[in-house]
Design a protein around this motif. Structure first.
Motif, PDB file in Angstrom:
ATOM      1  N   VAL A  25     106.524 -34.559  35.400  1.00  0.00           N
ATOM      2  CA  VAL A  25     107.586 -33.621  35.046  1.00  0.00           C
ATOM      3  C   VAL A  25     107.299 -32.317  35.773  1.00  0.00           C
ATOM      4  O   VAL A  25     106.165 -31.818  35.740  1.00  0.00           O
ATOM      5  CB  VAL A  25     107.624 -33.370  33.519  1.00  0.00           C
ATOM      6  CG1 VAL A  25     108.702 -32.381  33.171  1.00  0.00           C
ATOM      7  CG2 VAL A  25     107.829 -34.669  32.770  1.00  0.00           C
ATOM      8  N   GLY A  26     108.306 -31.782  36.427  1.00  0.00           N
ATOM      9  CA  GLY A  26     108.126 -30.520  37.132  1.00  0.00           C
ATOM     10  C   GLY A  26     109.338 -29.626  36.992  1.00  0.00           C
ATOM     11  O   GLY A  26     110.445 -30.098  36.707  1.00  0.00           O
ATOM     12  N   TYR A  27     109.107 -28.337  37.182  1.00  0.00           N
ATOM     13  CA  TYR A  27     110.196 -27.368  37.109  1.00  0.00           C
ATOM     14  C   TYR A  27     109.976 -26.317  38.182  1.00  0.00           C
ATOM     15  O   TYR A  27     108.892 -25.725  38.273  1.00  0.00           O
ATOM     16  CB  TYR A  27     110.244 -26.712  35.731  1.00  0.00           C
ATOM     17  CG  TYR A  27     111.340 -25.692  35.594  1.00  0.00           C
ATOM     18  CD1 TYR A  27     112.675 -26.083  35.535  1.00  0.00           C
ATOM     19  CD2 TYR A  27     111.053 -24.332  35.556  1.00  0.00           C
ATOM     20  CE1 TYR A  27     113.686 -25.151  35.425  1.00  0.00           C
ATOM     21  CE2 TYR A  27     112.062 -23.390  35.440  1.00  0.00           C
ATOM     22  CZ  TYR A  27     113.373 -23.811  35.372  1.00  0.00           C
ATOM     23  OH  TYR A  27     114.374 -22.894  35.264  1.00  0.00           O
ATOM     24  N   THR A  28     110.992 -26.100  39.001  1.00  0.00           N
ATOM     25  CA  THR A  28     110.950 -25.042  40.012  1.00  0.00           C
ATOM     26  C   THR A  28     111.665 -23.822  39.463  1.00  0.00           C
ATOM     27  O   THR A  28     112.828 -23.911  39.049  1.00  0.00           O
ATOM     28  CB  THR A  28     111.631 -25.519  41.315  1.00  0.00           C
ATOM     29  OG1 THR A  28     110.972 -26.714  41.765  1.00  0.00           O
ATOM     30  CG2 THR A  28     111.550 -24.458  42.389  1.00  0.00           C
ATOM     31  N   LEU A  29     110.953 -22.715  39.440  1.00  0.00           N
ATOM     32  CA  LEU A  29     111.543 -21.481  38.928  1.00  0.00           C
ATOM     33  C   LEU A  29     112.693 -21.028  39.822  1.00  0.00           C
ATOM     34  O   LEU A  29     112.638 -21.210  41.042  1.00  0.00           O
ATOM     35  CB  LEU A  29     110.483 -20.380  38.852  1.00  0.00           C
ATOM     36  CG  LEU A  29     109.309 -20.619  37.904  1.00  0.00           C
ATOM     37  CD1 LEU A  29     108.302 -19.489  38.027  1.00  0.00           C
ATOM     38  CD2 LEU A  29     109.783 -20.750  36.480  1.00  0.00           C
ATOM     39  N   PRO A  30     113.713 -20.450  39.253  1.00  0.00           N
ATOM     40  CA  PRO A  30     114.846 -19.968  40.062  1.00  0.00           C
ATOM     41  C   PRO A  30     114.392 -18.906  41.079  1.00  0.00           C
ATOM     42  O   PRO A  30     113.514 -18.084  40.795  1.00  0.00           O
ATOM     43  CB  PRO A  30     115.797 -19.356  39.035  1.00  0.00           C
ATOM     44  CG  PRO A  30     115.414 -19.960  37.732  1.00  0.00           C
ATOM     45  CD  PRO A  30     113.957 -20.253  37.829  1.00  0.00           C
ATOM     46  N   GLN A  31     115.006 -18.935  42.260  1.00  0.00           N
ATOM     47  CA  GLN A  31     114.621 -17.973  43.304  1.00  0.00           C
ATOM     48  C   GLN A  31     114.942 -16.535  42.913  1.00  0.00           C
ATOM     49  O   GLN A  31     114.331 -15.611  43.435  1.00  0.00           O
ATOM     50  CB  GLN A  31     115.298 -18.331  44.622  1.00  0.00           C
ATOM     51  CG  GLN A  31     114.683 -19.533  45.287  1.00  0.00           C
ATOM     52  CD  GLN A  31     115.243 -19.750  46.676  1.00  0.00           C
ATOM     53  OE1 GLN A  31     116.307 -19.267  47.023  1.00  0.00           O
ATOM     54  NE2 GLN A  31     114.511 -20.516  47.472  1.00  0.00           N
ATOM     55  N   VAL A  32     115.854 -16.344  42.000  1.00  0.00           N
ATOM     56  CA  VAL A  32     116.147 -14.988  41.522  1.00  0.00           C
ATOM     57  C   VAL A  32     114.895 -14.374  40.903  1.00  0.00           C
ATOM     58  O   VAL A  32     114.606 -13.193  41.089  1.00  0.00           O
ATOM     59  CB  VAL A  32     117.314 -15.024  40.492  1.00  0.00           C
ATOM     60  CG1 VAL A  32     117.540 -13.663  39.874  1.00  0.00           C
ATOM     61  CG2 VAL A  32     118.570 -15.555  41.146  1.00  0.00           C
ATOM     62  N   TRP A  33     114.117 -15.177  40.198  1.00  0.00           N
ATOM     63  CA  TRP A  33     112.890 -14.688  39.572  1.00  0.00           C
ATOM     64  C   TRP A  33     111.759 -14.556  40.584  1.00  0.00           C
ATOM     65  O   TRP A  33     111.026 -13.572  40.577  1.00  0.00           O
ATOM     66  CB  TRP A  33     112.425 -15.623  38.476  1.00  0.00           C
ATOM     67  CG  TRP A  33     113.371 -15.782  37.318  1.00  0.00           C
ATOM     68  CD1 TRP A  33     114.543 -15.108  37.086  1.00  0.00           C
ATOM     69  CD2 TRP A  33     113.229 -16.697  36.250  1.00  0.00           C
ATOM     70  NE1 TRP A  33     115.120 -15.542  35.943  1.00  0.00           N
ATOM     71  CE2 TRP A  33     114.341 -16.527  35.396  1.00  0.00           C
ATOM     72  CE3 TRP A  33     112.294 -17.655  35.919  1.00  0.00           C
ATOM     73  CZ2 TRP A  33     114.516 -17.260  34.240  1.00  0.00           C
ATOM     74  CZ3 TRP A  33     112.465 -18.384  34.765  1.00  0.00           C
ATOM     75  CH2 TRP A  33     113.559 -18.195  33.936  1.00  0.00           C
ATOM     76  N   LYS A  62     108.152 -11.373  45.316  1.00  0.00           N
ATOM     77  CA  LYS A  62     107.943 -11.672  46.736  1.00  0.00           C
ATOM     78  C   LYS A  62     107.302 -13.039  46.983  1.00  0.00           C
ATOM     79  O   LYS A  62     106.414 -13.188  47.820  1.00  0.00           O
ATOM     80  CB  LYS A  62     107.138 -10.563  47.401  1.00  0.00           C
ATOM     81  CG  LYS A  62     107.872  -9.243  47.335  1.00  0.00           C
ATOM     82  CD  LYS A  62     107.176  -8.171  48.085  1.00  0.00           C
ATOM     83  CE  LYS A  62     108.061  -6.953  47.960  1.00  0.00           C
ATOM     84  NZ  LYS A  62     107.528  -5.719  48.191  1.00  0.00           N
ATOM     85  N   LEU A  63     107.770 -14.020  46.244  1.00  0.00           N
ATOM     86  CA  LEU A  63     107.344 -15.397  46.453  1.00  0.00           C
ATOM     87  C   LEU A  63     108.568 -16.223  46.828  1.00  0.00           C
ATOM     88  O   LEU A  63     109.663 -16.000  46.327  1.00  0.00           O
ATOM     89  CB  LEU A  63     106.699 -15.977  45.194  1.00  0.00           C
ATOM     90  CG  LEU A  63     105.413 -15.299  44.724  1.00  0.00           C
ATOM     91  CD1 LEU A  63     104.984 -15.871  43.391  1.00  0.00           C
ATOM     92  CD2 LEU A  63     104.314 -15.469  45.764  1.00  0.00           C
ATOM     93  N   GLU A  64     108.377 -17.202  47.715  1.00  0.00           N
ATOM     94  CA  GLU A  64     109.478 -18.049  48.153  1.00  0.00           C
ATOM     95  C   GLU A  64     109.834 -19.096  47.098  1.00  0.00           C
ATOM     96  O   GLU A  64     110.988 -19.294  46.758  1.00  0.00           O
ATOM     97  CB  GLU A  64     109.096 -18.749  49.467  1.00  0.00           C
ATOM     98  CG  GLU A  64     110.182 -19.605  50.075  1.00  0.00           C
ATOM     99  CD  GLU A  64     111.391 -18.800  50.514  1.00  0.00           C
ATOM    100  OE1 GLU A  64     112.500 -19.362  50.467  1.00  0.00           O
ATOM    101  OE2 GLU A  64     111.240 -17.627  50.896  1.00  0.00           O
ATOM    102  N   LYS A  65     108.803 -19.790  46.594  1.00  0.00           N
ATOM    103  CA  LYS A  65     109.056 -20.861  45.635  1.00  0.00           C
ATOM    104  C   LYS A  65     107.858 -21.013  44.708  1.00  0.00           C
ATOM    105  O   LYS A  65     106.707 -20.960  45.155  1.00  0.00           O
ATOM    106  CB  LYS A  65     109.307 -22.170  46.384  1.00  0.00           C
ATOM    107  CG  LYS A  65     109.704 -23.331  45.513  1.00  0.00           C
ATOM    108  CD  LYS A  65     110.327 -24.451  46.330  1.00  0.00           C
ATOM    109  CE  LYS A  65     109.349 -25.555  46.592  1.00  0.00           C
ATOM    110  NZ  LYS A  65     109.928 -26.735  47.214  1.00  0.00           N
ATOM    111  N   VAL A  66     108.132 -21.227  43.417  1.00  0.00           N
ATOM    112  CA  VAL A  66     107.082 -21.480  42.430  1.00  0.00           C
ATOM    113  C   VAL A  66     107.491 -22.712  41.626  1.00  0.00           C
ATOM    114  O   VAL A  66     108.585 -22.772  41.085  1.00  0.00           O
ATOM    115  CB  VAL A  66     106.873 -20.274  41.485  1.00  0.00           C
ATOM    116  CG1 VAL A  66     105.847 -20.593  40.431  1.00  0.00           C
ATOM    117  CG2 VAL A  66     106.464 -19.040  42.279  1.00  0.00           C
ATOM    118  N   ARG A  67     106.602 -23.686  41.591  1.00  0.00           N
ATOM    119  CA  ARG A  67     106.865 -24.926  40.859  1.00  0.00           C
ATOM    120  C   ARG A  67     105.701 -25.210  39.915  1.00  0.00           C
ATOM    121  O   ARG A  67     104.543 -25.173  40.318  1.00  0.00           O
ATOM    122  CB  ARG A  67     107.038 -26.084  41.830  1.00  0.00           C
ATOM    123  CG  ARG A  67     107.330 -27.403  41.156  1.00  0.00           C
ATOM    124  CD  ARG A  67     107.737 -28.449  42.189  1.00  0.00           C
ATOM    125  NE  ARG A  67     107.915 -29.761  41.610  1.00  0.00           N
ATOM    126  CZ  ARG A  67     108.986 -30.143  40.950  1.00  0.00           C
ATOM    127  NH1 ARG A  67     109.988 -29.305  40.790  1.00  0.00           N
ATOM    128  NH2 ARG A  67     109.078 -31.357  40.444  1.00  0.00           N
TER     129      ARG A  67
END
Length: 93
Positions: A30-38, A43-48
């Motif tokens: 199970v995984g969740y990628t945080l919205p890019q707005v957050w 200053k991070l591109e993607k957080v999962r």
């Protein structure tokens, strides 16, 4: 007694039969990628965030420890199946 019923009894019977129904959760990811707005605010591109697990759950009516996945080799002398959990965080800058 119950033990004596199966001792020295060579006639066909169903005394030692049991219902071998079982249900097992082998793998779960199970995984969740945080919205890019957050993520762009820090200053991070993607957080999962993710969770992964193997052999997490089992329901069985088998009484003697027989493991249907091992078959005839399951005689209570081997190692039980390994239960593992993994938590993770993937960060893309």
């Amino acid at each position: 007694t119950r033990a004596n019923l199966s001792k020295w009894n060579y006639l066909n019977n169903d005394f030692m039969l049991q219902n071998n129904r079982y249900m097992r959760l082998k793998t779960l990811v199970v995984g969740y990628t945080l919205p890019q707005v957050w993520t762009r605010k820090v200053k991070l591109e993607k957080v999962r965030v993710y969770f992964s697990g193997n052999d997490l759950w089992e329901v069985s009516s088998i009484r003697d420890g027989f493991d249907p996945e091992m078959g005839a080799a399951s005689n209570n002398s081997g190692y039980p199946f390994a239960r593992t959990w993994s938590f993770g965080l993937n960060v893309t800058l």
